[in-house]
Design a protein around this motif. Structure first.
Motif, PDB file in Angstrom:
ATOM      1  N   GLY A  99       1.345 -10.064   6.512  1.00 13.45           N
ATOM      2  CA  GLY A  99       1.781 -11.020   5.507  1.00 13.45           C
ATOM      3  C   GLY A  99       1.784 -10.402   4.120  1.00 13.45           C
ATOM      4  N   GLU A 100       1.973 -11.245   3.126  1.00 11.06           N
ATOM      5  CA  GLU A 100       2.066 -10.791   1.737  1.00 11.06           C
ATOM      6  C   GLU A 100       0.708 -10.597   1.065  1.00 11.06           C
ATOM      7  OE1 GLU A 100       4.893 -10.106  -0.172  1.00 11.06           O
ATOM      8  OE2 GLU A 100       5.863 -10.147   1.785  1.00 11.06           O
ATOM      9  N   GLY A 101      -0.353 -11.117   1.669  1.00 15.54           N
ATOM     10  CA  GLY A 101      -1.667 -11.053   1.039  1.00 15.54           C
ATOM     11  C   GLY A 101      -2.358  -9.716   1.204  1.00 15.54           C
ATOM     12  N   LEU A 102      -3.591  -9.675   0.740  1.00 14.44           N
ATOM     13  CA  LEU A 102      -4.411  -8.470   0.780  1.00 14.44           C
ATOM     14  C   LEU A 102      -4.533  -7.924   2.200  1.00 14.44           C
ATOM     15  CD1 LEU A 102      -6.486  -6.503  -0.542  1.00 14.44           C
ATOM     16  CD2 LEU A 102      -8.219  -8.224  -0.051  1.00 14.44           C
ATOM     17  N   ILE A 103      -4.813  -8.780   3.158  1.00 13.55           N
ATOM     18  CA  ILE A 103      -4.995  -8.318   4.531  1.00 13.55           C
ATOM     19  C   ILE A 103      -3.698  -7.704   5.056  1.00 13.55           C
ATOM     20  CG2 ILE A 103      -5.540  -9.031   6.902  1.00 13.55           C
ATOM     21  CD1 ILE A 103      -7.887  -8.923   4.810  1.00 13.55           C
ATOM     22  N   GLY A 104      -2.591  -8.389   4.843  1.00 19.54           N
ATOM     23  CA  GLY A 104      -1.304  -7.857   5.282  1.00 19.54           C
ATOM     24  C   GLY A 104      -0.984  -6.526   4.628  1.00 19.54           C
ATOM     25  N   ALA A 105      -1.295  -6.400   3.343  1.00 20.28           N
ATOM     26  CA  ALA A 105      -1.015  -5.158   2.621  1.00 20.28           C
ATOM     27  C   ALA A 105      -1.850  -4.001   3.167  1.00 20.28           C
ATOM     28  CB  ALA A 105      -1.273  -5.341   1.125  1.00 20.28           C
ATOM     29  N   VAL A 106      -3.129  -4.256   3.430  1.00 17.61           N
ATOM     30  CA  VAL A 106      -4.000  -3.198   3.956  1.00 17.61           C
ATOM     31  C   VAL A 106      -3.556  -2.809   5.368  1.00 17.61           C
ATOM     32  CG1 VAL A 106      -6.359  -2.580   4.604  1.00 17.61           C
ATOM     33  CG2 VAL A 106      -5.945  -3.840   2.482  1.00 17.61           C
ATOM     34  N   VAL A 107      -3.219  -3.802   6.193  1.00 18.54           N
ATOM     35  CA  VAL A 107      -2.759  -3.518   7.556  1.00 18.54           C
ATOM     36  C   VAL A 107      -1.451  -2.727   7.520  1.00 18.54           C
ATOM     37  CG1 VAL A 107      -1.828  -4.600   9.651  1.00 18.54           C
ATOM     38  CG2 VAL A 107      -3.981  -5.422   8.666  1.00 18.54           C
ATOM     39  N   ALA A 108      -0.526  -3.138   6.652  1.00 15.95           N
ATOM     40  CA  ALA A 108       0.757  -2.440   6.567  1.00 15.95           C
ATOM     41  C   ALA A 108       0.573  -0.991   6.114  1.00 15.95           C
ATOM     42  CB  ALA A 108       1.698  -3.177   5.609  1.00 15.95           C
ATOM     43  N   GLU A 109      -0.359  -0.756   5.217  1.00 16.94           N
ATOM     44  CA  GLU A 109      -0.582   0.588   4.680  1.00 16.94           C
ATOM     45  C   GLU A 109      -1.442   1.451   5.596  1.00 16.94           C
ATOM     46  OE1 GLU A 109      -0.446   3.608   1.626  1.00 16.94           O
ATOM     47  OE2 GLU A 109       0.635   1.712   1.689  1.00 16.94           O
ATOM     48  N   HIS A 110      -2.465   0.851   6.197  1.00 15.53           N
ATOM     49  CA  HIS A 110      -3.464   1.650   6.915  1.00 15.53           C
ATOM     50  C   HIS A 110      -3.538   1.378   8.416  1.00 15.53           C
ATOM     51  CE1 HIS A 110      -5.076   3.364   3.252  1.00 15.53           C
ATOM     52  NE2 HIS A 110      -4.995   2.166   2.710  1.00 15.53           N
ATOM     53  N   GLY A 111      -2.871   0.343   8.889  1.00 14.53           N
ATOM     54  CA  GLY A 111      -2.862   0.051  10.320  1.00 14.53           C
ATOM     55  C   GLY A 111      -4.250  -0.023  10.911  1.00 14.53           C
ATOM     56  N   ASP A 112      -4.444   0.653  12.035  1.00 11.67           N
ATOM     57  CA  ASP A 112      -5.720   0.602  12.749  1.00 11.67           C
ATOM     58  C   ASP A 112      -6.823   1.403  12.069  1.00 11.67           C
ATOM     59  OD1 ASP A 112      -4.723  -1.093  14.674  1.00 11.67           O
ATOM     60  OD2 ASP A 112      -4.163   0.529  16.046  1.00 11.67           O
ATOM     61  N   GLU A 113      -6.473   2.181  11.022  1.00 14.46           N
ATOM     62  CA  GLU A 113      -7.521   2.872  10.255  1.00 14.46           C
ATOM     63  C   GLU A 113      -8.471   1.864   9.625  1.00 14.46           C
ATOM     64  OE1 GLU A 113      -6.380   5.694   7.236  1.00 14.46           O
ATOM     65  OE2 GLU A 113      -4.721   6.365   8.505  1.00 14.46           O
ATOM     66  N   ALA A 114      -7.956   0.689   9.304  1.00 15.77           N
ATOM     67  CA  ALA A 114      -8.781  -0.386   8.763  1.00 15.77           C
ATOM     68  C   ALA A 114      -9.229  -1.245   9.942  1.00 15.77           C
ATOM     69  CB  ALA A 114      -8.001  -1.216   7.757  1.00 15.77           C
ATOM     70  N   THR A 115     -10.513  -1.240  10.223  1.00 13.22           N
ATOM     71  CA  THR A 115     -11.022  -2.001  11.361  1.00 13.22           C
ATOM     72  C   THR A 115     -11.040  -3.494  11.025  1.00 13.22           C
ATOM     73  OG1 THR A 115     -13.350  -1.966  10.694  1.00 13.22           O
ATOM     74  CG2 THR A 115     -12.522  -0.063  11.977  1.00 13.22           C
ATOM     75  N   ASP A 116     -11.108  -4.302  12.064  1.00  9.92           N
ATOM     76  CA  ASP A 116     -11.196  -5.751  11.860  1.00  9.92           C
ATOM     77  C   ASP A 116     -12.437  -6.102  11.042  1.00  9.92           C
ATOM     78  OD1 ASP A 116      -8.906  -5.924  13.358  1.00  9.92           O
ATOM     79  OD2 ASP A 116      -9.824  -7.013  15.032  1.00  9.92           O
ATOM     80  N   GLU A 117     -13.536  -5.429  11.326  1.00 11.30           N
ATOM     81  CA  GLU A 117     -14.775  -5.716  10.586  1.00 11.30           C
ATOM     82  C   GLU A 117     -14.644  -5.323   9.113  1.00 11.30           C
ATOM     83  OE1 GLU A 117     -17.615  -7.511  11.234  1.00 11.30           O
ATOM     84  OE2 GLU A 117     -16.323  -8.105  12.883  1.00 11.30           O
ATOM     85  N   GLU A 118     -13.959  -4.215   8.825  1.00 12.21           N
ATOM     86  CA  GLU A 118     -13.726  -3.838   7.430  1.00 12.21           C
ATOM     87  C   GLU A 118     -12.864  -4.888   6.742  1.00 12.21           C
ATOM     88  OE1 GLU A 118     -13.900   1.036   7.481  1.00 12.21           O
ATOM     89  OE2 GLU A 118     -11.995   0.050   7.902  1.00 12.21           O
ATOM     90  N   LEU A 119     -11.810  -5.311   7.415  1.00 12.54           N
ATOM     91  CA  LEU A 119     -10.914  -6.306   6.830  1.00 12.54           C
ATOM     92  C   LEU A 119     -11.645  -7.631   6.595  1.00 12.54           C
ATOM     93  CD1 LEU A 119      -7.741  -5.502   8.933  1.00 12.54           C
ATOM     94  CD2 LEU A 119      -8.054  -5.059   6.485  1.00 12.54           C
ATOM     95  N   ARG A 120     -12.447  -8.038   7.563  1.00 15.39           N
ATOM     96  CA  ARG A 120     -13.239  -9.260   7.397  1.00 15.39           C
ATOM     97  C   ARG A 120     -14.188  -9.094   6.212  1.00 15.39           C
ATOM     98  NH1 ARG A 120     -18.002 -11.126   8.207  1.00 15.39           N
ATOM     99  NH2 ARG A 120     -18.747  -9.217   9.158  1.00 15.39           N
ATOM    100  N   GLY A 121     -14.828  -7.944   6.141  1.00 12.03           N
ATOM    101  CA  GLY A 121     -15.735  -7.676   5.025  1.00 12.03           C
ATOM    102  C   GLY A 121     -15.029  -7.691   3.680  1.00 12.03           C
ATOM    103  N   PHE A 122     -13.783  -7.171   3.631  1.00 20.15           N
ATOM    104  CA  PHE A 122     -13.022  -7.199   2.385  1.00 20.15           C
ATOM    105  C   PHE A 122     -12.801  -8.642   1.939  1.00 20.15           C
ATOM    106  CE2 PHE A 122     -10.677  -3.010   3.624  1.00 20.15           C
ATOM    107  CZ  PHE A 122     -11.797  -2.268   3.287  1.00 20.15           C
TER     108      PHE A 122
END
Length: 191
Positions: A120-143
């Protein structure tokens, strides 16, 4: 939680957030921020005098803006904020806070999964689009948790304290009325 780490791990994790905080993304949020502030000020005006700026504005604006930043769907925001606030509400029993925290975490993980399928357009979508699986679910939740912890109460408090400071110094309030640049400087100073 980003605050649990020291460099170089902290630096590595913080760099993943960069795509969610670009100047372009922040500028795209301006119309929404203006809309939510205007709506809350209209509600306060409709309440008449005296009005509770904390309840009607300061407690409402930060959560709405942070939900937009993170990428929480608008239909979910009231529930999302209720879970977030319940998780942090020290007046609740430990069991109720834990239950709210678990529900909050489940919601975040489901939102992350949706963003992994279609960023999506938000922070989570931006991090996923840029870093994919490099960003773990736990990191994203923590963010997400970190953004909410760092922003919601702090911004709410600063809005309230800023209004109080201006009311206690009417000459300063008069000096910024009708002067957009002076108002911008005052906001920077109050923050």
């Amino acid at each position: 939680n980003l605050m649990d780490y020291d460099p170089p791990e902290h630096t590595r994790m913080r760099q993943k957030l960069t795509p969610g905080f670009t100047l372009r993304k922040m500028r795209r949020m301006e119309p929404y921020i203006e809309q939510i502030v205007t709506e809350r000020l209209d509600v306060m005006e409709d309440e008449g005098s005296p009005a509770d700026v904390i309840e009607l504005v300061a407690d409402e604006v930060p959560g709405a803006v942070l939900c937009e930043l993170i990428g929480v769907p608008r239909d979910d925001r009231a529930m999302f904020l209720k879970l977030c606030h319940g998780h942090l509400d020290a007046s609740l029993s430990q069991r109720r806070r834990a239950a709210a925290g678990e529900a909050f975490s489940r919601y975040l993980l489901a939102m992350i999964a949706r963003n992994r399928e279609e960023p999506g357009e938000g922070l989570i979508g931006a991090v996923v689009a840029e870093h994919g699986d490099e960003a773990t679910d736990e990191e994203l939740r923590g963010f997400c948790v970190q953004v909410m912890l760092a922003g919601d109460d702090n911004i709410s408090g600063m809005i309230g304290l800023g209004v109080l400071a201006l009311l206690r110094h009417p000459e300063q309030l008069a000096a910024i009325r009708g002067d957009g640049q002076a108002a911008d400087r005052a906001v920077d100073e109050l923050i």
